[in-house]
Design an enzyme around this catalytic site. Structure first.
Site, PDB file in Angstrom:
ATOM      1  N   GLU A 139      89.762  14.937  60.254  1.00 42.58           N
ATOM      2  CA  GLU A 139      89.019  15.426  59.087  1.00 42.58           C
ATOM      3  C   GLU A 139      87.995  14.409  58.586  1.00 42.58           C
ATOM      4  OE1 GLU A 139      87.488  17.808  56.785  1.00 42.58           O
ATOM      5  OE2 GLU A 139      89.448  18.631  57.314  1.00 42.58           O
ATOM      6  N   LYS A 215      78.002  14.357  64.058  1.00 42.40           N
ATOM      7  CA  LYS A 215      78.732  15.250  63.149  1.00 42.40           C
ATOM      8  C   LYS A 215      78.370  16.715  63.406  1.00 42.40           C
ATOM      9  CE  LYS A 215      78.971  11.638  59.629  1.00 42.40           C
ATOM     10  NZ  LYS A 215      78.446  11.127  58.345  1.00 42.40           N
TER      11      LYS A 215
END
EC number: 1.1.1.3
Length: 444
Positions: A139, A215
């Site tokens: 996460e 990302k």
């Protein structure tokens, strides 16, 4: 010993946590594990004990972690063999990859914040975790403390995501925000970001979009159930964004942001593909992402059934990132106690990543042109020849040169390939002095 006694003894046996790295994030993880030991035990059903912290060198003052000196070691390879959960926050490709694979081989689940490694070699890590029956959670690899990846791979698992549009790099958002709010140039804004600790001494990974591209690859992989790696992501940084670009955006009631954009798009053959790209773009001030200021992150998600969702918060920093890491630690620890595993890789859709040339979006162009009749007609003909439709046109006469003018054009959605061909042709026109700016327009 009775069955109940055995059960109670098992409940009291701590889960062993090994920490790889003790920088800003690692130190926060260690400290929060120590401070919250009783709470973590209550939430998980068994205590968490830090059995070691791997560092590059010994001898530094690490009292801020709350851990005794004897827990620090330079032998990371040995440390991962005696842990139930390994937390990797050293970053980079090696030795992180080898240490994670070694941890899997010895039966440890892994929590990592390593976006670069996941974007380069995520499928291999997923396969290794599955082969050894352990968890891989990450996460904290995207957007720091913001709960984002778990909603994508779990909460929205029953939905079809259409678009993920986000600000995922705090450094570039700070720089562009200061350029917008103060009129600073790029270099001046970067220097201010460095002085405040928002930018590294060498800010290349941030300002050239490498961090955001890694990302974006992770986000696209989760959102579209397809394998996307960092090399698949089209990337442009913000080093070429000028104060004039930012002022031009303001005149259109827009702001400039470095965006990570992942979206489903129609292929030329009629099938589905995905566009994954990172680049600066103008977005309307009315868009939720336009109000994201300073070094904060935000991600806008649009799904078929859920509609529009937005996730916002601090995208970096020791404690915020540690919060995301520890959320993963609790999740994998609960699996160790209660049995079962978290979600494995979902790549069944196997959608192709479209070349940037096939990606469709809107564009802003600023042209320096001769101020005489027929200029707009010639420029418009060039757009028409390449199938690029013009939405808005504005022309102003240069204050210091009555023979020249600035022509500002905003297009309807067009392919990047068509726009590029249009710009090349326009640049060769006798009536065009130069193409001073080209920028994509998103968020409408």
């Amino acid at each position: 010993m009775s069955v109940n006694a055995k059960h109670e003894a098992r409940e009291e046996t701590p889960l062993r946590v090994a920490l790889l790295g003790c920088g800003v994030v690692g130190a926060s993880v260690a400290r929060l594990l120590v401070e919250g030991r009783d709470d973590f035990a209550a939430r998980i059903g068994r205590p968490l004990d830090v059995v070691g912290v791997a560092v590059r060198r010994l001898g530094r003052d690490r009292r801020d972690t709350g851990l005794p000196d004897e827990l620090f070691t330079t032998d990371a390879e040995e440390l991962v063999t005696r842990a139930d959960i390994v937390v990797e926050v050293i970053g980079g490709i090696e030795p992180a990859r080898s240490l994670i694979l070694r941890a899997f081989e010895h039966g440890a689940s892994v929590v990592t914040a390593n976006k670069a490694l996941l974007a380069e070699d995520g499928p291999r890590l997923y396969e290794a975790a599955r082969a050894h029956g352990v968890d891989l959670y990450y996460e904290a690899s995207v957007a720091g403390a913001i709960p984002l990846l778990r909603p994508l791979r779990e909460s929205l698992a029953g939905d079809d995501v259409r678009t993920v549009l986000g600000i995922v790099n705090g450094t570039t958002n700070y720089v562009l925000d200061k350029m917008d709010s103060t009129g600073q140039g790029f270099a001046e804004a970067v220097e201010q970001a460095q002085a405040l600790g928002y930018a590294e001494a060498d800010p290349t990974a941030d300002v050239e979009g490498f961090d955001a591209a890694a990302k974006a690859a992770i986000l696209a992989s989760l959102a579209f159930h397809s394998r996307v790696t960092a090399p698949d992501v089209y990337r442009e940084g913000i080093s070429e964004v000028t104060a004039s670009d930012v002022r031009a955006a303001a005149e259109m009631d827009c702001v400039v942001k470095l965006l990570a954009i992942c979206e489903r798009q129609q292929r030329e053959d009629g099938g589905q593909g995905i566009s994954v790209r990172v680049h600066p773009a103008m977005i309307p001030r009315s868009h939720p992402l336009a109000s994201v200021r300073e070094a904060f992150n935000a991600v806008f998600v649009e799904a078929e059934a859920a509609g529009e969702l937005m996730f916002y918060g601090p995208g970096a920093g020791g404690d915020p990132t540690a919060s995301a890491v520890l959320g993963d630690v609790v999740a994998v620890a609960r699996h160790r106690v209660g049995g079962g595993l978290g979600p494995a890789e979902s790549a069944y859709a196997d959608l192709p990543v479209l070349p940037m040339g096939q990606t469709r979006t809107r564009y802003y162009l600023s042209l320096d042109v001769a101020d005489r009749p027929g200029v707009l007609a010639q420029v418009a003909e060039a757009f028409s020849r390449h199938g690029v439709s013009i939405q808005q046109v504005r022309q102003t006469v240069a204050a210091d040169d009555r023979s020249s003018a600035e022509l500002v054009i905003v297009t309807h959605r067009a392919t990047d390939e068509a726009l590029g061909a249009t710009v090349r042709e326009i640049g060769d026109l006798d009536v065009v002095v130069g193409v001073s700016s080209v920028m994509r327009v998103e968020g409408e």
